[in-house]
Design a protein around this motif. Structure first.
Motif, PDB file in Angstrom:
ATOM      1  N   SER A 157      15.429  -2.342  14.777  1.00 49.81           N
ATOM      2  CA  SER A 157      14.431  -3.220  15.398  1.00 49.81           C
ATOM      3  C   SER A 157      13.428  -2.420  16.219  1.00 49.81           C
ATOM      4  CB  SER A 157      15.131  -4.250  16.277  1.00 49.81           C
ATOM      5  OG  SER A 157      15.809  -3.625  17.355  1.00 49.81           O
ATOM      6  N   LEU A 158      13.889  -1.391  16.924  1.00 50.91           N
ATOM      7  CA  LEU A 158      12.961  -0.555  17.694  1.00 50.91           C
ATOM      8  C   LEU A 158      12.017   0.201  16.770  1.00 50.91           C
ATOM      9  CD1 LEU A 158      15.356   0.840  20.453  1.00 50.91           C
ATOM     10  CD2 LEU A 158      13.684  -1.000  20.638  1.00 50.91           C
ATOM     11  N   ARG A 159      12.549   0.696  15.678  1.00 51.47           N
ATOM     12  CA  ARG A 159      11.684   1.366  14.695  1.00 51.47           C
ATOM     13  C   ARG A 159      10.609   0.411  14.181  1.00 51.47           C
ATOM     14  NH1 ARG A 159      14.777   4.953  10.179  1.00 51.47           N
ATOM     15  NH2 ARG A 159      15.417   6.728  11.449  1.00 51.47           N
ATOM     16  N   SER A 160      11.035  -0.785  13.795  1.00 55.43           N
ATOM     17  CA  SER A 160      10.097  -1.735  13.219  1.00 55.43           C
ATOM     18  C   SER A 160       9.035  -2.152  14.228  1.00 55.43           C
ATOM     19  CB  SER A 160      10.859  -2.967  12.719  1.00 55.43           C
ATOM     20  OG  SER A 160       9.991  -3.879  12.102  1.00 55.43           O
ATOM     21  N   ALA A 161       9.440  -2.376  15.478  1.00 58.50           N
ATOM     22  CA  ALA A 161       8.470  -2.761  16.504  1.00 58.50           C
ATOM     23  C   ALA A 161       7.441  -1.656  16.733  1.00 58.50           C
ATOM     24  CB  ALA A 161       9.197  -3.094  17.803  1.00 58.50           C
ATOM     25  N   ILE A 165       3.439  -2.212  15.729  1.00 56.55           N
ATOM     26  CA  ILE A 165       2.429  -2.113  16.783  1.00 56.55           C
ATOM     27  C   ILE A 165       1.456  -0.974  16.484  1.00 56.55           C
ATOM     28  CG2 ILE A 165       2.103  -1.579  19.219  1.00 56.55           C
ATOM     29  CD1 ILE A 165       4.736  -3.034  19.758  1.00 56.55           C
ATOM     30  N   SER A 166       1.973   0.159  16.008  1.00 56.23           N
ATOM     31  CA  SER A 166       1.113   1.310  15.728  1.00 56.23           C
ATOM     32  C   SER A 166       0.094   0.991  14.642  1.00 56.23           C
ATOM     33  CB  SER A 166       1.972   2.509  15.311  1.00 56.23           C
ATOM     34  OG  SER A 166       2.900   2.843  16.316  1.00 56.23           O
ATOM     35  N   ILE A 209      -8.292   1.660   5.031  1.00 57.72           N
ATOM     36  CA  ILE A 209      -7.502   1.691   6.264  1.00 57.72           C
ATOM     37  C   ILE A 209      -6.707   0.401   6.417  1.00 57.72           C
ATOM     38  CG2 ILE A 209      -7.655   1.758   8.783  1.00 57.72           C
ATOM     39  CD1 ILE A 209     -10.133   3.528   8.441  1.00 57.72           C
ATOM     40  N   TYR A 210      -7.345  -0.722   6.110  1.00 57.22           N
ATOM     41  CA  TYR A 210      -6.634  -2.002   6.242  1.00 57.22           C
ATOM     42  C   TYR A 210      -5.436  -2.063   5.305  1.00 57.22           C
ATOM     43  CZ  TYR A 210      -5.485  -6.907   5.765  1.00 57.22           C
ATOM     44  OH  TYR A 210      -4.802  -8.090   5.715  1.00 57.22           O
ATOM     45  N   PHE A 211      -5.606  -1.637   4.073  1.00 54.46           N
ATOM     46  CA  PHE A 211      -4.506  -1.770   3.117  1.00 54.46           C
ATOM     47  C   PHE A 211      -3.346  -0.840   3.479  1.00 54.46           C
ATOM     48  CE2 PHE A 211      -2.263  -1.515  -0.917  1.00 54.46           C
ATOM     49  CZ  PHE A 211      -2.262  -2.850  -1.291  1.00 54.46           C
ATOM     50  N   ILE A 212      -3.646   0.384   3.915  1.00 57.34           N
ATOM     51  CA  ILE A 212      -2.577   1.287   4.358  1.00 57.34           C
ATOM     52  C   ILE A 212      -1.849   0.690   5.559  1.00 57.34           C
ATOM     53  CG2 ILE A 212      -2.082   3.561   5.302  1.00 57.34           C
ATOM     54  CD1 ILE A 212      -4.405   4.656   3.696  1.00 57.34           C
ATOM     55  N   SER A 213      -2.616   0.123   6.502  1.00 56.96           N
ATOM     56  CA  SER A 213      -1.991  -0.501   7.675  1.00 56.96           C
ATOM     57  C   SER A 213      -1.173  -1.719   7.280  1.00 56.96           C
ATOM     58  CB  SER A 213      -3.073  -0.896   8.680  1.00 56.96           C
ATOM     59  OG  SER A 213      -3.853   0.210   9.063  1.00 56.96           O
ATOM     60  N   ALA A 214      -1.638  -2.467   6.287  1.00 56.63           N
ATOM     61  CA  ALA A 214      -0.895  -3.648   5.836  1.00 56.63           C
ATOM     62  C   ALA A 214       0.433  -3.257   5.207  1.00 56.63           C
ATOM     63  CB  ALA A 214      -1.738  -4.450   4.843  1.00 56.63           C
ATOM     64  N   VAL A 215       0.441  -2.161   4.445  1.00 53.87           N
ATOM     65  CA  VAL A 215       1.695  -1.687   3.862  1.00 53.87           C
ATOM     66  C   VAL A 215       2.654  -1.252   4.967  1.00 53.87           C
ATOM     67  CG1 VAL A 215       2.731   0.047   2.348  1.00 53.87           C
ATOM     68  CG2 VAL A 215       0.579  -1.015   1.708  1.00 53.87           C
ATOM     69  N   GLY A 216       2.140  -0.573   5.991  1.00 51.61           N
ATOM     70  CA  GLY A 216       2.994  -0.163   7.093  1.00 51.61           C
ATOM     71  C   GLY A 216       3.492  -1.328   7.924  1.00 51.61           C
ATOM     72  N   GLU A 217       2.659  -2.347   8.102  1.00 56.61           N
ATOM     73  CA  GLU A 217       3.060  -3.485   8.930  1.00 56.61           C
ATOM     74  C   GLU A 217       4.099  -4.360   8.235  1.00 56.61           C
ATOM     75  OE1 GLU A 217       1.027  -7.130  11.467  1.00 56.61           O
ATOM     76  OE2 GLU A 217      -0.189  -5.853  10.185  1.00 56.61           O
ATOM     77  N   THR A 218       4.064  -4.427   6.937  1.00 55.90           N
ATOM     78  CA  THR A 218       5.042  -5.226   6.202  1.00 55.90           C
ATOM     79  C   THR A 218       6.314  -4.453   5.865  1.00 55.90           C
ATOM     80  OG1 THR A 218       3.844  -4.665   4.160  1.00 55.90           O
ATOM     81  CG2 THR A 218       3.327  -6.771   5.199  1.00 55.90           C
ATOM     82  N   ASN A 219       6.436  -3.234   6.357  1.00 54.27           N
ATOM     83  CA  ASN A 219       7.649  -2.413   6.156  1.00 54.27           C
ATOM     84  C   ASN A 219       7.944  -2.180   4.677  1.00 54.27           C
ATOM     85  OD1 ASN A 219       7.954  -2.468   8.947  1.00 54.27           O
ATOM     86  ND2 ASN A 219       9.353  -4.203   8.900  1.00 54.27           N
TER      87      ASN A 219
END
Length: 440
Positions: A157-161, A165-166, A209-219
């Motif tokens: 959970s800490l990793r995911s948070a 956020i990043s 940038i948005y798509f890379i961030s979206a992949v990171g945000e959805t784990n």
């Protein structure tokens, strides 16, 4: 047939309820379809069949898996905080569905004699609602890891948070460039602003940038560090089972559909038809735009699946460095450039002449820094060529013999065993209960 000036809230209440139910069913069906498509596409890429037995082409396999998961026995550990343990999956799932309340699926259409847009609601800052819903989903993940009363879920959970956020910082900066060009945070206005040129073409770095961030945000792979099986087992939902695990699973795929729908709306023209279909006069009227929207959505979901089948998982330090040292600084510089160009356009200055001057200045800077003589740093005495920054053993390391072998040899001699007739395999030959020191 543009819903920009439509008065939301003036429709009959039954029509609003019908649209809510249809959006909910659409998201559930898209989740089932995405899971089936992921298994089939990855199976094709890995020379496997994938689901192909239940239903035509295995389409009902995901539905049966959902029923099986919901009917499984639920195991709740004794050390969990039960109220928080129960509510955490709900906190992750509900915001994922709420994000679609402002997503425009199409223009104004006629339903039972009522003119209504294919959108639940809209307001001036509706995109902020989508970002807020994605941020609230982090609370469900953190609470799930904390309430489980176990080490690995808490680490996951800490990793995911930290990861979400990043990457939300870079995602917000990439969307700010869209807001500058559109002059609004309303999805309907943003779609209307792309009538002649999609923002994905005008703001290609923002789209990347948005798509890379979206992949990171959805784990999702290659950023699925919160669920590293070799490190933290299943991550934040290790202690969950049955229907509660299914809710986390549903939230993950609904979030994936949500970020794809937001990308379609802000960068790919929304429900507007792509070229050359847009040359057809009726392409952006009636129910046809719903087809274009779903086609763009499925294309982005296919890219998610493609990345999972292609790229390996990153290390956690690589993931954080990409977010904070690459995406965020580049997003800031690009946002400043977009704001400067928009300010020049608003002031009436010739944009082409300004771009020529900026290009000449950038070329001069590249030439200067490219041919500038660089000072070589002195090599310290203890530095050796090829020295690794990580603690590794020396290449000429000689491992001393194990002291247990000497003990075993002494036991053999004390027992009077025939060493010439015994083949030693390097393992400990300790005396057994009968006092024999060697094996026949």
């Amino acid at each position: 047939m543009n819903p920009v000036n439509f008065a939301f809230g003036s429709e009959p209440i039954w029509l609003v309820i019908v649209k809510v139910i249809v959006v909910f069913i659409f998201l559930v069906v898209m989740t089932l379809l995405t899971i089936w498509l992921e298994r089939r596409v990855i199976g094709f890429m890995q020379f496997r069949l994938g689901p192909n037995r239940i239903g035509p082409f295995g389409l009902l396999q995901t539905l049966m898996d959902g029923f099986k998961l919901a009917l499984k026995e639920e195991i709740i550990p004794t050390m969990v905080d039960k109220p928080v343990f129960f509510i955490a999956p709900v906190i992750s799932t509900i915001p994922a569905f709420l994000a679609f309340s402002v997503t425009p699926f199409g223009p104004l259409v006629s339903i039972a004699g009522n003119i209504t847009p294919l959108q639940l609601t809209d307001f001036g800052t509706a995109v902020l609602l989508v970002l807020a819903c994605s941020s609230i989903g982090v609370y469900g993940i953190v609470l799930a890891g904390w309430a489980s009363g176990s080490t690995y879920p808490l680490l996951g959970s800490l990793r995911s948070a930290a990861q979400m956020i990043s990457y939300e910082v870079a995602m917000g900066l990439s969307l700010a460039a869209v807001f500058i060009l559109a002059g609004s945070l309303s999805p309907s206005v943003i779609v209307a602003s792309q009538a002649h040129l999609w923002f994905g073409l005008a703001l290609l770095p923002s789209l990347i940038i948005y798509f890379i961030s979206a992949v990171g945000e959805t784990n999702r792979l290659p950023f699925d560090l919160p669920e590293g099986e070799g490190e933290i087992v299943g991550g934040y939902h290790t202690e969950y089972s049955s229907l509660k695990f299914a809710l986390f699973f549903l939230a993950e795929y609904v979030n994936m559909v949500g970020v794809s729908a937001l990308c379609t709306t802000l960068f790919l023209g929304g429900w507007r038809a792509p070229w050359p279909i847009s040359l057809w006069g009726s392409a952006n009227h009636g129910w046809w735009p719903l087809l274009w929207f779903i086609a763009k959505l499925l294309t982005l979901l296919f890219i998610f699946i493609w990345l999972r089948a292609t790229l390996p998982r990153l290390r956690y330090d690589q993931l954080m460095q990409l977010g904070w040292k690459v995406l965020v600084p580049f997003s800031l510089v690009w946002l400043l450039a977009v704001a400067a160009v928009q300010a020049v356009r608003s002031s009436g200055t010739d944009l082409r002449q300004l771009l020529v001057y900026v290009g000449i200045g950038a070329a001069v800077l590249l030439l200067v820094f490219g041919f500038w003589p660089q000072r070589k740093l002195p090599v310290e005495e203890h530095d050796e060529p090829g020295e690794s920054p990580f603690p590794v053993p020396p290449m000429d390391l000689v491992v001393p013999p194990s002291p247990r072998l000497a003990v075993a040899s002494a036991a053999l001699q004390a027992g009077g065993g025939d060493e010439s007739g015994t083949a030693h395999d390097g393992r400990d030959d300790a005396p057994d209960d009968r006092g024999e020191g060697s094996r026949a």
